[in-house]
Write an enzyme that holds these catalytic residues in place. Structure first.
Site, PDB file in Angstrom:
ATOM      1  N   GLU A  22       0.815  -1.229   0.000  1.00 57.55           N
ATOM      2  CA  GLU A  22       0.000   0.000   0.000  1.00 57.55           C
ATOM      3  C   GLU A  22       0.844   1.272   0.000  1.00 57.55           C
ATOM      4  O   GLU A  22       0.482   2.262  -0.631  1.00 57.55           O
ATOM      5  CB  GLU A  22      -0.933  -0.006   1.204  1.00 57.55           C
ATOM      6  N   VAL A  23       1.959   1.218   0.697  1.00 57.94           N
ATOM      7  CA  VAL A  23       2.823   2.408   0.718  1.00 57.94           C
ATOM      8  C   VAL A  23       3.335   2.667  -0.692  1.00 57.94           C
ATOM      9  O   VAL A  23       3.336   3.806  -1.191  1.00 57.94           O
ATOM     10  CB  VAL A  23       4.006   2.204   1.685  1.00 57.94           C
ATOM     11  N   PRO A  43       6.948  -8.667  -7.206  1.00 57.09           N
ATOM     12  CA  PRO A  43       6.421  -9.976  -7.637  1.00 57.09           C
ATOM     13  C   PRO A  43       4.908  -9.924  -7.806  1.00 57.09           C
ATOM     14  O   PRO A  43       4.373 -10.402  -8.798  1.00 57.09           O
ATOM     15  CB  PRO A  43       6.825 -10.910  -6.498  1.00 57.09           C
ATOM     16  N   PRO A 225      11.703  44.011  21.960  1.00 56.30           N
ATOM     17  CA  PRO A 225      12.989  44.068  22.645  1.00 56.30           C
ATOM     18  C   PRO A 225      14.004  42.996  22.226  1.00 56.30           C
ATOM     19  O   PRO A 225      15.143  43.057  22.664  1.00 56.30           O
ATOM     20  CB  PRO A 225      12.603  43.888  24.110  1.00 56.30           C
ATOM     21  N   ASP A 248      18.106  49.187  13.049  1.00 57.78           N
ATOM     22  CA  ASP A 248      19.007  49.681  14.084  1.00 57.78           C
ATOM     23  C   ASP A 248      19.815  48.546  14.696  1.00 57.78           C
ATOM     24  O   ASP A 248      19.458  47.376  14.556  1.00 57.78           O
ATOM     25  CB  ASP A 248      18.182  50.279  15.237  1.00 57.78           C
ATOM     26  N   LYS A 270      23.270  53.362  15.343  1.00 54.20           N
ATOM     27  CA  LYS A 270      22.705  53.860  16.612  1.00 54.20           C
ATOM     28  C   LYS A 270      23.427  53.238  17.768  1.00 54.20           C
ATOM     29  O   LYS A 270      22.841  52.851  18.741  1.00 54.20           O
ATOM     30  CB  LYS A 270      21.205  53.538  16.743  1.00 54.20           C
ATOM     31  N   GLY A 302      12.205  47.769  20.141  1.00 51.60           N
ATOM     32  CA  GLY A 302      11.126  48.172  21.048  1.00 51.60           C
ATOM     33  C   GLY A 302       9.995  48.847  20.316  1.00 51.60           C
ATOM     34  O   GLY A 302       9.507  48.353  19.303  1.00 51.60           O
ATOM     35  N   ASP A 303       9.577  49.981  20.820  1.00 52.59           N
ATOM     36  CA  ASP A 303       8.496  50.755  20.222  1.00 52.59           C
ATOM     37  C   ASP A 303       9.088  52.016  19.580  1.00 52.59           C
ATOM     38  O   ASP A 303       9.936  52.668  20.188  1.00 52.59           O
ATOM     39  CB  ASP A 303       7.488  51.142  21.320  1.00 52.59           C
ATOM     40  N   THR A 331       7.769  47.707  24.029  1.00 55.11           N
ATOM     41  CA  THR A 331       8.925  48.484  24.469  1.00 55.11           C
ATOM     42  C   THR A 331       9.755  47.678  25.467  1.00 55.11           C
ATOM     43  O   THR A 331       9.245  46.746  26.115  1.00 55.11           O
ATOM     44  CB  THR A 331       8.456  49.825  25.068  1.00 55.11           C
ATOM     45  N   MET A 383      18.771  53.397  28.609  1.00 56.10           N
ATOM     46  CA  MET A 383      20.110  53.955  28.345  1.00 56.10           C
ATOM     47  C   MET A 383      20.796  54.410  29.623  1.00 56.10           C
ATOM     48  O   MET A 383      21.467  55.432  29.639  1.00 56.10           O
ATOM     49  CB  MET A 383      20.000  55.148  27.360  1.00 56.10           C
ATOM     50  N   GLY A 412      17.369  41.905  27.674  1.00 55.10           N
ATOM     51  CA  GLY A 412      16.100  41.314  28.090  1.00 55.10           C
ATOM     52  C   GLY A 412      15.349  40.625  26.957  1.00 55.10           C
ATOM     53  O   GLY A 412      15.416  41.064  25.813  1.00 55.10           O
TER      54      GLY A 412
HETATM   55  N1  SAH Z   1      12.526  52.256  21.304  1.00 59.48           N
HETATM   56  C1  SAH Z   1      13.173  51.374  22.234  1.00 59.48           C
HETATM   57  C2  SAH Z   1      14.185  52.088  23.112  1.00 59.48           C
HETATM   58  C3  SAH Z   1      15.347  52.632  22.340  1.00 59.48           C
HETATM   59  S1  SAH Z   1      16.509  53.436  23.416  1.00 59.48           S
HETATM   60  C4  SAH Z   1      12.110  50.674  23.085  1.00 59.48           C
HETATM   61  O1  SAH Z   1      10.942  51.052  23.046  1.00 59.48           O
HETATM   62  O2  SAH Z   1      12.465  49.740  23.793  1.00 59.48           O
HETATM   63  C5  SAH Z   1      17.671  52.137  23.665  1.00 59.48           C
HETATM   64  C6  SAH Z   1      17.583  51.588  25.082  1.00 59.48           C
HETATM   65  O3  SAH Z   1      16.500  50.698  25.197  1.00 59.48           O
HETATM   66  C7  SAH Z   1      18.782  50.800  25.515  1.00 59.48           C
HETATM   67  O4  SAH Z   1      19.847  51.617  25.925  1.00 59.48           O
HETATM   68  C8  SAH Z   1      18.211  50.012  26.652  1.00 59.48           C
HETATM   69  O5  SAH Z   1      18.104  50.808  27.800  1.00 59.48           O
HETATM   70  C9  SAH Z   1      16.802  49.742  26.192  1.00 59.48           C
HETATM   71  N2  SAH Z   1      16.657  48.404  25.610  1.00 59.48           N
HETATM   72  C10 SAH Z   1      16.245  48.100  24.379  1.00 59.48           C
HETATM   73  N3  SAH Z   1      16.180  46.772  24.196  1.00 59.48           N
HETATM   74  C11 SAH Z   1      16.561  46.216  25.366  1.00 59.48           C
HETATM   75  C12 SAH Z   1      16.700  44.873  25.829  1.00 59.48           C
HETATM   76  N4  SAH Z   1      16.439  43.818  25.042  1.00 59.48           N
HETATM   77  N5  SAH Z   1      17.105  44.670  27.094  1.00 59.48           N
HETATM   78  C13 SAH Z   1      17.369  45.695  27.907  1.00 59.48           C
HETATM   79  N6  SAH Z   1      17.257  46.979  27.526  1.00 59.48           N
HETATM   80  C14 SAH Z   1      16.859  47.256  26.276  1.00 59.48           C
END
Ligand code: SAH
Length: 461
Positions: A22-23, A43, A225, A248, A270, A302-303, A331, A383, A412
């Site tokens: 069958e396969v 066969p 992040p 970035d 950046k 992030g944002d 963020t 930062m 993070g």
């Molecule tokens: N627009 C970004 C921030 C840009 S400023 C946001 O909304 O997250 C850059 C800073 O974001 C870094 O210096 C650090 O403080 C922080 N940052 C961004 N990603 C990070 C991560 N994965 N872990 C820790 N800090 C983070």
């Protein structure tokens, strides 16, 4: 990748299936669907072959496998339940460099057959490279329910117009044209079985190329992040449609890997103190790319609207009349807090949260310290690594107890995430001893101590 995914043209090619069970019948049916001329060597044949035999779609050769059976074969599949026979077929085929598949024995295969979703002429193939066929099949089932049945007819319609569209539109316009057609009302007509009307509408769209000739656009997209799972659906969709991705340093490689393979990738830098491109150049770059008719994704960590200079970038776009959209991202404060088990607010400990930049300028941090040094408030410093000594000191000078919990989160939400926790008094010392790497985020407030109870989901724990 353990295997190169390809689609093989076996139409009218002689192909051999060894085995009569069958396969073997299933493999035979697959080859027939692709238009192959199939000889089955066994066969005897099981009843599963009856229909194909009756319709003379296959040739049956009774007997045992001999090397000469491979002569002229495009592909051979061994599907007997006799390991020795399968091994012999594989060895002989490999010696002649004929692609060979041995059912359920990946080690003997020079090619494997994926699970497929068929919407001919559209085929989606899924393979786990032999690691977990069940997983591949589960994924296949999910895709099956995701892909409209009408996609085959849609692909056929597109195929019928392909040359006409190619003759009329330039490559960059073509893709946009097709995306609009395939995701718009014309596709809906096909799905509801009105191919005739769909064909007419497609011809109209081609005659009036304004549909295809509109200019480029910029999407300012928050990439979150670091963990790719934290992207939004919209971010992912735009990344997969982009002509250019301008990114970035904070955008992690696994996220960048999700962008369309052919998309041009431009690094905009950046890094602290050594901006790869000055902000004004980035703004102008986005304008220029969009003017060239490209679909630009400006990917930011992030944002985009939180310490991302997103406002400046869209300010230039707006002034230049370039269409744009902003896609929010998670963020760093939200991502790091969740992954480190630190709730940013808590009914008992913190009723507000403040995001501030701890960026050092000329050796100091110019912030409204009395407003930050408030009880029952969480303060998140972006930062802040280089200024950690100053910011911990200033908060104490302005009234917070030195015992206030504070944590630093490095990278993070990524597999490299590290959390260093202490107090305003101890955090600077801990940080200096630990060899911390950017990016890092500092969270100050009573909520930090909840981490001991809530950190169960830390990725590195
Ligand atoms: N627009 C970004 C921030 C840009 S400023 C946001 O909304 O997250 C850059 C800073 O974001 C870094 O210096 C650090 O403080 C922080 N940052 C961004 N990603 C990070 C991560 N994965 N872990 C820790 N800090 C983070």
């Amino acid at each position: 990748m353990d295997f190169l995914p390809i689609f093989l043209d076996v139409r009218d090619q002689p192909c051999l299936v060894v085995g009569g069970g069958e396969v073997a019948a299933r493999k035979c049916a697959l080859l027939l669907r692709a238009g192959a001329r199939v000889t089955v060597l066994a066969p005897t044949l099981s009843a599963a072959f009856d229909a194909d035999l009756a319709a003379a779609r296959i040739a049956h050769r009774p007997g045992n496998f001999r090397d000469e059976d491979l002569t002229g074969c495009a592909v051979v599949i061994a599907a007997t339940n006799d390991g020795a026979v399968n091994g012999a077929v594989a060895a002989a085929a490999r010696a002649r460099r004929i692609p060979v598949n041995v059912v359920d024995q990946p080690a003997l295969c020079s090619f494997i057959l994926p699970s497929i979703i068929e919407r001919a002429p559209l085929i989606v193939a899924v393979s786990s490279g032999g690691a977990s066929p069940v997983l591949a099949r589960l994924l296949r089932a999910r895709l099956e329910s995701l892909i409209p049945a009408g996609y085959g007819r849609l692909a056929a319609l597109a195929g019928a117009f392909r040359d006409r569209v190619k003759a009329r539109l330039k490559p960059a316009e073509r893709r946009r044209f097709w995306e609009r057609v395939l995701e718009g009302p014309i596709a809906e007509l096909v799905f509801s079985g009105r191919e005739g009307e769909a064909g007419k509408a497609l011809q109209d769209a081609l005659d009036d190329t304004r549909l295809a000739l509109s200019g480029g656009e910029v999407s300012l997209v928050g990439a979150g992040p670091g963990d790719p799972d934290l992207l939004t659906f919209r971010a992912l969709r735009l990344m997969q449609q982009a002509d250019v991705v301008v990114y970035d340093r904070l955008v992690s490689q696994p996220i960048l890997d999700l962008a369309r393979l052919e998309a041009e990738r431009i690094y905009a830098g950046k890094e602290r103190a050594k901006h790869a491109l000055p902000q004004e150049d980035i703004n102008q770059l986005l304008v220029r790319l969009a003017r060239e008719g490209k679909r630009v994704v400006r990917l930011k960590g992030g944002d985009p609207f939180i310490f991302g200079r997103g406002g400046e970038e869209i300010g230039t776009l707006a002034a230049e009349g370039i269409p744009f959209q902003v896609v929010p991202g998670i963020t760093a404060a939200a991502g790091c807090a969740s992954y480190a088990g630190i709730p940013l607010t808590h009914r008992e400990y913190s009723q507000s949260v403040v995001f501030v930049t701890g960026h050092l300028q000329d050796g100091s941090i110019n912030l409204n310290w009395p407003a930050l040094a408030q009880p029952r408030q969480t303060v998140v410093f972006y930062m802040g690594l280089l200024g950690v000594d100053i910011l911990c000191r200033e908060l104490v000078v302005h009234g917070l107890p030195g015992s206030t919990p504070a944590a630093l989160i490095q990278q993070g939400t990524t597999p490299q995430q590290r959390v260093l926790a202490g107090t305003l008094d101890t955090l600077p010392g801990i940080v200096h001893q630990s060899g911390v790497r950017a990016p890092t985020l500092i969270i100050v407030g009573e909520v930090v101590k909840l981490r001991d109870r809530l950190k169960w989901f830390e990725p590195t724990a």
